[in-house]
Design an enzyme around this catalytic site. Sequence first.
Site, mmCIF file in Angstrom:
data_model
loop_
_atom_site.group_PDB
_atom_site.id
_atom_site.type_symbol
_atom_site.label_atom_id
_atom_site.label_comp_id
_atom_site.label_asym_id
_atom_site.label_seq_id
_atom_site.Cartn_x
_atom_site.Cartn_y
_atom_site.Cartn_z
ATOM 1 N N ASP A 236 -3.257 6.649 12.489
ATOM 2 C CA ASP A 236 -2.549 5.449 12.026
ATOM 3 C C ASP A 236 -1.343 5.829 11.165
ATOM 4 O O ASP A 236 -1.146 5.286 10.083
ATOM 5 C CB ASP A 236 -3.508 4.519 11.272
ATOM 6 C CG ASP A 236 -2.868 3.154 10.972
ATOM 7 O OD1 ASP A 236 -1.893 2.778 11.672
ATOM 8 O OD2 ASP A 236 -3.326 2.474 10.040
ATOM 9 N N GLN B 220 -10.907 4.398 9.974
ATOM 10 C CA GLN B 220 -10.511 4.063 8.594
ATOM 11 C C GLN B 220 -11.647 3.266 7.969
ATOM 12 O O GLN B 220 -11.822 2.084 8.264
ATOM 13 C CB GLN B 220 -9.207 3.256 8.601
ATOM 14 C CG GLN B 220 -7.992 4.084 9.002
ATOM 15 C CD GLN B 220 -6.805 3.233 9.407
ATOM 16 O OE1 GLN B 220 -6.939 2.361 10.272
ATOM 17 N NE2 GLN B 220 -5.644 3.474 8.822
ATOM 18 N N ARG C 293 2.767 3.114 -3.707
ATOM 19 C CA ARG C 293 2.706 1.956 -2.814
ATOM 20 C C ARG C 293 1.240 1.749 -2.491
ATOM 21 O O ARG C 293 0.610 2.577 -1.827
ATOM 22 C CB ARG C 293 3.494 2.235 -1.536
ATOM 23 C CG ARG C 293 3.338 1.156 -0.459
ATOM 24 C CD ARG C 293 3.867 1.698 0.862
ATOM 25 N NE ARG C 293 3.798 0.768 1.967
ATOM 26 C CZ ARG C 293 2.722 0.565 2.731
ATOM 27 N NH1 ARG C 293 1.588 1.168 2.465
ATOM 28 N NH2 ARG C 293 2.782 -0.259 3.758
ATOM 29 N N ASP D 74 -1.510 0.480 -0.617
ATOM 30 C CA ASP D 74 -1.628 -0.002 0.758
ATOM 31 C C ASP D 74 -2.753 -1.030 0.897
ATOM 32 O O ASP D 74 -3.836 -0.855 0.332
ATOM 33 C CB ASP D 74 -1.925 1.196 1.673
ATOM 34 C CG ASP D 74 -1.966 0.811 3.136
ATOM 35 O OD1 ASP D 74 -0.966 0.256 3.622
ATOM 36 O OD2 ASP D 74 -3.002 1.045 3.795
ATOM 37 N N GLU E 210 1.436 -3.649 -1.375
ATOM 38 C CA GLU E 210 1.692 -3.886 0.037
ATOM 39 C C GLU E 210 0.713 -4.964 0.466
ATOM 40 O O GLU E 210 -0.458 -4.705 0.717
ATOM 41 C CB GLU E 210 1.502 -2.616 0.869
ATOM 42 C CG GLU E 210 2.032 -2.768 2.286
ATOM 43 C CD GLU E 210 0.975 -3.132 3.310
ATOM 44 O OE1 GLU E 210 1.332 -3.719 4.342
ATOM 45 O OE2 GLU E 210 -0.215 -2.840 3.094
ATOM 46 N N HIS F 204 8.106 0.227 8.741
ATOM 47 C CA HIS F 204 7.397 0.927 9.815
ATOM 48 C C HIS F 204 6.404 0.026 10.535
ATOM 49 O O HIS F 204 5.893 0.389 11.575
ATOM 50 C CB HIS F 204 6.662 2.126 9.221
ATOM 51 C CG HIS F 204 5.504 1.692 8.382
ATOM 52 N ND1 HIS F 204 5.675 1.055 7.164
ATOM 53 C CD2 HIS F 204 4.166 1.741 8.602
ATOM 54 C CE1 HIS F 204 4.479 0.753 6.675
ATOM 55 N NE2 HIS F 204 3.554 1.155 7.516
ATOM 56 N N ASP F 205 6.092 -1.132 9.938
ATOM 57 C CA ASP F 205 5.102 -2.022 10.540
ATOM 58 C C ASP F 205 5.775 -3.083 11.405
ATOM 59 O O ASP F 205 6.992 -3.241 11.403
ATOM 60 C CB ASP F 205 4.264 -2.697 9.452
ATOM 61 C CG ASP F 205 3.073 -1.841 9.036
ATOM 62 O OD1 ASP F 205 2.578 -1.064 9.882
ATOM 63 O OD2 ASP F 205 2.644 -1.953 7.877
ATOM 64 N N ARG G 226 3.855 -0.273 17.497
ATOM 65 C CA ARG G 226 4.650 -0.113 16.273
ATOM 66 C C ARG G 226 5.427 1.203 16.303
ATOM 67 O O ARG G 226 6.417 1.370 15.581
ATOM 68 C CB ARG G 226 3.741 -0.133 15.034
ATOM 69 C CG ARG G 226 3.167 -1.510 14.739
ATOM 70 C CD ARG G 226 2.236 -1.472 13.554
ATOM 71 N NE ARG G 226 1.088 -0.604 13.788
ATOM 72 C CZ ARG G 226 0.221 -0.230 12.850
ATOM 73 N NH1 ARG G 226 0.391 -0.624 11.603
ATOM 74 N NH2 ARG G 226 -0.804 0.538 13.139
HETATM 75 C C1 OTU Z 1 -0.736 -1.295 6.165
HETATM 76 O O1 OTU Z 1 -0.419 -2.464 6.890
HETATM 77 C C2 OTU Z 1 0.201 -0.215 6.652
HETATM 78 O O2 OTU Z 1 1.519 -0.571 6.375
HETATM 79 C C3 OTU Z 1 -0.039 0.003 8.111
HETATM 80 O O3 OTU Z 1 0.880 0.894 8.674
HETATM 81 C C4 OTU Z 1 -1.454 0.489 8.264
HETATM 82 O O4 OTU Z 1 -1.771 0.520 9.630
HETATM 83 C C5 OTU Z 1 -2.475 -0.399 7.570
HETATM 84 O O5 OTU Z 1 -2.053 -0.841 6.277
HETATM 85 C C6 OTU Z 1 -3.772 0.328 7.356
HETATM 86 O O6 OTU Z 1 -3.637 1.324 6.375
HETATM 87 O O7 OTU Z 1 -1.991 -4.999 8.753
HETATM 88 O O8 OTU Z 1 -0.071 -4.453 10.487
HETATM 89 O O9 OTU Z 1 -1.640 -7.445 4.104
HETATM 90 O O10 OTU Z 1 -0.738 -6.456 6.472
HETATM 91 O O11 OTU Z 1 -2.061 -3.619 4.912
HETATM 92 C C7 OTU Z 1 -0.070 -3.794 9.274
HETATM 93 C C8 OTU Z 1 -1.596 -6.103 4.283
HETATM 94 C C9 OTU Z 1 -1.215 -4.174 8.380
HETATM 95 C C10 OTU Z 1 -1.626 -5.714 5.756
HETATM 96 C C11 OTU Z 1 -1.294 -4.299 5.830
HETATM 97 C C12 OTU Z 1 -1.368 -3.514 7.051
#
Ligand code: OTU
Length: 753
Positions: A151, A262, A292, A294, A336, A405-406, A530
């Site tokens: 991931d 995870q 940050r 997460d 985040e 990145h998301d 992504r």
């Molecule tokens: C985050 O995002 C990260 O930015 C992702 O890259 C990871 O895959 C994920 O955590 C797991 O570590 O759902 O579509 O409200 O939106 O934590 C991305 C927070 C995600 C979530 C967010 C998540």
Amino acid sequence: MPPVGISKKRWEGADDHAALLVAAMRRRHKKALAAEPELAERLERYVPDFWAAYASVYGTAHARAAEALRLLDAALAGWWARPEPLRRLDRERAARPDWYQRPDLVGLSLYVDLFAGTLDGVRRKLPYLKELGVNYLHLMPLLATREGPNDGGYAVADYRRVDPRLGTMDDLRALAEALHADGMLLAIDFVMNHTAREHPWAQRALAGDPDYQAYYLMFDDRTLPDVYERTLPEVFPDFAPGNFTFVPEVGKWVWTSFYDFQWDLDYRNPAVFAAMFEEMLFLFQTGADVLRLDAVPFLWKEQGTDCRNLPGAHALLRAYRALMRIAAPGVLFKAEAIVAPDEIIRYLGTGGYEGKECELAYNATLMCHLWHALASENTQLLRTALTALPPTPETAVWLNYIRCHDDIGWGLDDEDCAAVGQDGPATRRFCSDFYAGRLPGSYAEGYRFQLDRRTGEARTSGTAAALTGLQKALVEAGPEAIEAALGRLLLLHSLTFTMRGAPLLYGGDEIGQLNDFSYLDDPLKARDNRWVHRPPMDWQRAAMRHTPGTVPHRLFHALKRFAAVRKTLRPLHGRAEEHVFFSENDRLFVVERAFEGERLLVVANFAGRPERLRLGELPAPWHQAVLRDVLAEEILLFTSGDLVLPPYGFRWLVPAPETRPGPPVETTLRVHVETFWGETVHVFGTPEALGSGDPRQALPLDAADYPWWTATVVLPAGTCFTFRWIKKRGPHLVARSEKTYWMKAGENRIFEV
Ligand code: OTU
């Protein structure tokens, strides 16, 4: 000397546990605290916050006293182990509490490997980031992860070791030092909701150790998971359906909100809280200025809820925040939390918790509403959503971004949609369809992510260049389409640089990187689109920033200019007020920032055609006759009270009451009018040279270019004016233009208004 504790009797008889904790800490560390009065002060000040939060999660039983003292000991030990240069930063920052709110903050996120191979490589590339004006660098996950899919590094196998492919902890420290030497900040990820299945804690759990099984949420059978599932949404329904994964080694189900590898940590267990505090402390000692945090909405789970944004998650953050203020007072927390608008803001500390949770948070609300406004060429929902939010806490900074990145989650609120006469699900569907290029007229080349087949709603993947049509324009269309796409990109960025908060760029967007399909060849990534917006840095393209006229040059220099100008604008201070104006013209977005008597007005046109703002609609000082555009570096002199913006145009304006008109410039008026023999065409308009609006003083036009009629007038540069034409036969008026035209002296571009 045995550590001083607190007896059961005293603890249970006391009504102020925080005071007891402070007193016990004073006894435990008598000499050291006497030698460091500032540290003692921090204890006094933050233990009550810590304890209130900690006790709200774990209760007040006597066992909590020993835990709390151990945590506070760890915080002190953290401070004592903190390298002197970092302590110096802590002290400097304590002396100017708004240090991270000043308008000079400009961020960028990047993947170490994709950008420069290794941490050392990133350090060598710092001049590139400095050239752009970046002073906050967020490195995507860089800690040791697992073999196989990971991931994007969000499955951490060891919080104390850098992924060996990227370098070592020493490289990370060296990078932090290099950044600090240039006054830049380092942000790194702290993946605190889950560890990789390969983390030693999970490995011990797998080996059957009950103490470590208690680090995770493990269940003997499906009974409880099924109960939870009734109210739990899914994050990755496509490739990681459900929220639990069966672990054959132990015959149990483990909570996995994200991928099956995870494992969510169980923060109900105080041992998890303490262990993660140690990891957090360690990471901050590397020189990171920002963690940050997460996936913070997921930290706390309760039956019958969606297990997101629960009060427990906020309390955990506040407990950590208070402890870190003791251990490393100059560091920041970035939340985040990509959740509903009224939920995100709570991570910045609201409702009495101002300054007690996270300083920074991703402004996902602004992000997705900007994209919606762009697709719909309408800003009603954007301004409604922004004004529906409670005021941003004084101490906070939004990180304003358009891409990361998301995927883009369409966090458009049903009520906000209803307030502008739209249906929530339909509006969200419109967004994901539009940006996947599935609607007629769409210029976007993104992809739907995690499509919900029941509702048709989805999230969106794709680079900014793909979503704004730059990719399509470069590949299939011509210069006009490129112009429009660049306009869209810069329009969105112009707002991330000026709305309350600080801009956060996504590495590669400064040169307009396109979608990257190589992930499809990698079985570890192929199902997760992504990756399409995680291209390796194209350094050849980056080199084109030196070649005027190229797309990378234009983007890079525009962003660089935003960064440079932003730093000079006091109204962009993090504490500056923000007023979103509801202009009559809902294709425009008009926002004012004000700080200590200084003001900035940002006007942005979300339409693909020119749009007019009547300055008279705005309060003082914006209907003044003279304003200065600080981006374009020009004085604007309004003779008609209208400001016309080209397609996707924007301006950053400040009042300029003392300013004198610019030097005279020639401007050619040109209108298309068909006439009969003997007829003549004249113009009159708002400047004195055009009769000050009096048709009797209209200026005759020249027909040399018939059916185009022209005249050249000399006006002070920057004069904005409107004009109309009249047709005469001899002295008699036979017709007049239906349209009004708008121009700016010195530019021969004529807009119809
Ligand atoms: C985050 O995002 C990260 O930015 C992702 O890259 C990871 O895959 C994920 O955590 C797991 O570590 O759902 O579509 O409200 O939106 O934590 C991305 C927070 C995600 C979530 C967010 C998540």
